[in-house]
Motif scaffolding. Sequence first.
Motif, PDB file in Angstrom:
ATOM      1  N   LYS A 121      95.873 -23.692  51.372  1.00  0.00           N
ATOM      2  CA  LYS A 121      97.292 -24.011  51.252  1.00  0.00           C
ATOM      3  C   LYS A 121      98.131 -22.792  51.604  1.00  0.00           C
ATOM      4  N   LYS A 122      99.385 -23.045  51.911  1.00  0.00           N
ATOM      5  CA  LYS A 122     100.333 -21.979  52.234  1.00  0.00           C
ATOM      6  C   LYS A 122     101.233 -21.699  51.033  1.00  0.00           C
ATOM      7  N   LYS A 123     101.887 -20.555  51.053  1.00  0.00           N
ATOM      8  CA  LYS A 123     102.859 -20.204  50.006  1.00  0.00           C
ATOM      9  C   LYS A 123     104.022 -21.188  50.050  1.00  0.00           C
ATOM     10  N   ASP A 124     104.695 -21.343  48.937  1.00  0.00           N
ATOM     11  CA  ASP A 124     105.816 -22.274  48.811  1.00  0.00           C
ATOM     12  C   ASP A 124     107.039 -21.756  49.565  1.00  0.00           C
ATOM     13  N   LEU A 125     107.553 -22.568  50.484  1.00  0.00           N
ATOM     14  CA  LEU A 125     108.753 -22.208  51.240  1.00  0.00           C
ATOM     15  C   LEU A 125     110.042 -22.693  50.570  1.00  0.00           C
ATOM     16  N   VAL A 132     117.448 -24.938  70.456  1.00  0.00           N
ATOM     17  CA  VAL A 132     117.211 -23.586  69.944  1.00  0.00           C
ATOM     18  C   VAL A 132     115.805 -23.185  70.341  1.00  0.00           C
ATOM     19  N   SER A 133     115.637 -21.951  70.770  1.00  0.00           N
ATOM     20  CA  SER A 133     114.280 -21.483  71.048  1.00  0.00           C
ATOM     21  C   SER A 133     113.712 -20.868  69.785  1.00  0.00           C
ATOM     22  N   GLY A 134     112.440 -21.065  69.572  1.00  0.00           N
ATOM     23  CA  GLY A 134     111.793 -20.522  68.395  1.00  0.00           C
ATOM     24  C   GLY A 134     110.309 -20.806  68.431  1.00  0.00           C
ATOM     25  N   GLN A 135     109.652 -20.462  67.342  1.00  0.00           N
ATOM     26  CA  GLN A 135     108.230 -20.714  67.179  1.00  0.00           C
ATOM     27  C   GLN A 135     108.010 -21.425  65.854  1.00  0.00           C
ATOM     28  N   PRO A 136     106.907 -22.133  65.709  1.00  0.00           N
ATOM     29  CA  PRO A 136     106.607 -22.787  64.433  1.00  0.00           C
ATOM     30  C   PRO A 136     106.522 -21.764  63.298  1.00  0.00           C
ATOM     31  N   ILE A 137     106.932 -22.175  62.121  1.00  0.00           N
ATOM     32  CA  ILE A 137     106.925 -21.291  60.949  1.00  0.00           C
ATOM     33  C   ILE A 137     105.518 -20.793  60.621  1.00  0.00           C
ATOM     34  N   ASP A 138     104.490 -21.543  61.010  1.00  0.00           N
ATOM     35  CA  ASP A 138     103.107 -21.134  60.728  1.00  0.00           C
ATOM     36  C   ASP A 138     102.791 -19.736  61.232  1.00  0.00           C
ATOM     37  N   VAL A 139     103.505 -19.284  62.258  1.00  0.00           N
ATOM     38  CA  VAL A 139     103.265 -17.964  62.840  1.00  0.00           C
ATOM     39  C   VAL A 139     103.483 -16.850  61.810  1.00  0.00           C
ATOM     40  N   ILE A 140     104.456 -17.023  60.902  1.00  0.00           N
ATOM     41  CA  ILE A 140     104.755 -15.970  59.917  1.00  0.00           C
ATOM     42  C   ILE A 140     104.572 -16.443  58.470  1.00  0.00           C
ATOM     43  N   TRP A 141     103.985 -17.614  58.256  1.00  0.00           N
ATOM     44  CA  TRP A 141     103.846 -18.215  56.924  1.00  0.00           C
ATOM     45  C   TRP A 141     102.519 -17.795  56.307  1.00  0.00           C
ATOM     46  N   LEU A 142     102.579 -17.176  55.137  1.00  0.00           N
ATOM     47  CA  LEU A 142     101.387 -16.663  54.463  1.00  0.00           C
ATOM     48  C   LEU A 142     100.579 -17.761  53.784  1.00  0.00           C
ATOM     49  N   ASP A 143      99.243 -17.575  53.788  1.00  0.00           N
ATOM     50  CA  ASP A 143      98.358 -18.427  53.003  1.00  0.00           C
ATOM     51  C   ASP A 143      98.561 -18.104  51.527  1.00  0.00           C
ATOM     52  N   GLU A 189     105.536 -11.758  44.327  1.00  0.00           N
ATOM     53  CA  GLU A 189     104.405 -12.639  44.620  1.00  0.00           C
ATOM     54  C   GLU A 189     104.830 -13.964  45.247  1.00  0.00           C
ATOM     55  N   ARG A 190     106.089 -14.334  45.114  1.00  0.00           N
ATOM     56  CA  ARG A 190     106.579 -15.595  45.700  1.00  0.00           C
ATOM     57  C   ARG A 190     106.865 -15.463  47.195  1.00  0.00           C
ATOM     58  N   TRP A 191     106.817 -14.233  47.733  1.00  0.00           N
ATOM     59  CA  TRP A 191     107.130 -14.000  49.149  1.00  0.00           C
ATOM     60  C   TRP A 191     106.166 -14.795  50.024  1.00  0.00           C
ATOM     61  N   ALA A 192     106.684 -15.497  51.007  1.00  0.00           N
ATOM     62  CA  ALA A 192     105.878 -16.434  51.790  1.00  0.00           C
ATOM     63  C   ALA A 192     105.709 -16.049  53.258  1.00  0.00           C
ATOM     64  N   PHE A 193     106.103 -14.829  53.637  1.00  0.00           N
ATOM     65  CA  PHE A 193     106.101 -14.458  55.048  1.00  0.00           C
ATOM     66  C   PHE A 193     105.240 -13.228  55.317  1.00  0.00           C
ATOM     67  N   THR A 194     104.755 -13.113  56.537  1.00  0.00           N
ATOM     68  CA  THR A 194     103.945 -11.958  56.925  1.00  0.00           C
ATOM     69  C   THR A 194     104.797 -10.720  57.155  1.00  0.00           C
ATOM     70  N   ARG A 195     106.088 -10.898  57.361  1.00  0.00           N
ATOM     71  CA  ARG A 195     107.027  -9.789  57.565  1.00  0.00           C
ATOM     72  C   ARG A 195     107.521  -9.280  56.208  1.00  0.00           C
ATOM     73  N   GLU A 196     107.862  -8.011  56.132  1.00  0.00           N
ATOM     74  CA  GLU A 196     108.402  -7.437  54.902  1.00  0.00           C
ATOM     75  C   GLU A 196     109.838  -7.903  54.644  1.00  0.00           C
ATOM     76  N   GLU A 197     110.501  -8.316  55.715  1.00  0.00           N
ATOM     77  CA  GLU A 197     111.907  -8.709  55.621  1.00  0.00           C
ATOM     78  C   GLU A 197     112.185  -9.785  56.671  1.00  0.00           C
ATOM     79  N   VAL A 198     112.953 -10.793  56.295  1.00  0.00           N
ATOM     80  CA  VAL A 198     113.432 -11.801  57.243  1.00  0.00           C
ATOM     81  C   VAL A 198     114.903 -12.052  56.950  1.00  0.00           C
ATOM     82  N   GLN A 199     115.577 -12.585  57.935  1.00  0.00           N
ATOM     83  CA  GLN A 199     116.932 -13.066  57.707  1.00  0.00           C
ATOM     84  C   GLN A 199     116.875 -14.578  57.747  1.00  0.00           C
TER      85      GLN A 199
END
Length: 114
Positions: free
Chosen positions: A96-100, A78-89, A33-43
């Motif tokens: 509010k968003k999940k705790d990072l 570094v190229s990237g995107q804002p964390i909001d793209v994969i950050w779960l509500d 339940e603490r998982w904060a991302f839309t992906r099942e796995e991140v590095q």
Amino acid sequence: MKKIILALTLATLGADAIAAAQLVTLSRQQYGERWAFTREEVQLICRPGKAVFALNTGTLMQYPLNAAAQAQMKNGQVSGQPIDVIWLDDPTEPGKKKDLQPFIERGEQLCAAG
């Protein structure tokens, strides 16, 4: 498959970054339940300057997790995107968003180990 993704990731980072980069793979299964991302796995990756990024293993897109990473992305280092793209509500707190913090701390551990 993971070895191929890791090899591609490291190849895209450049020789200097490879020597200093540290990686760890995290999954929803590990965090529940603490998982904060839309992906099942991140590095998580620690880049030079103690910049911590979440890396989408499917697209190799980087998402900054700490101030150092945000600064590197903003400065074009570094190229990237804002964390909001994969950050779960957070379903328990509307608006509010999940705790990072657990992920930021794990990434900072990578930085300290490197």
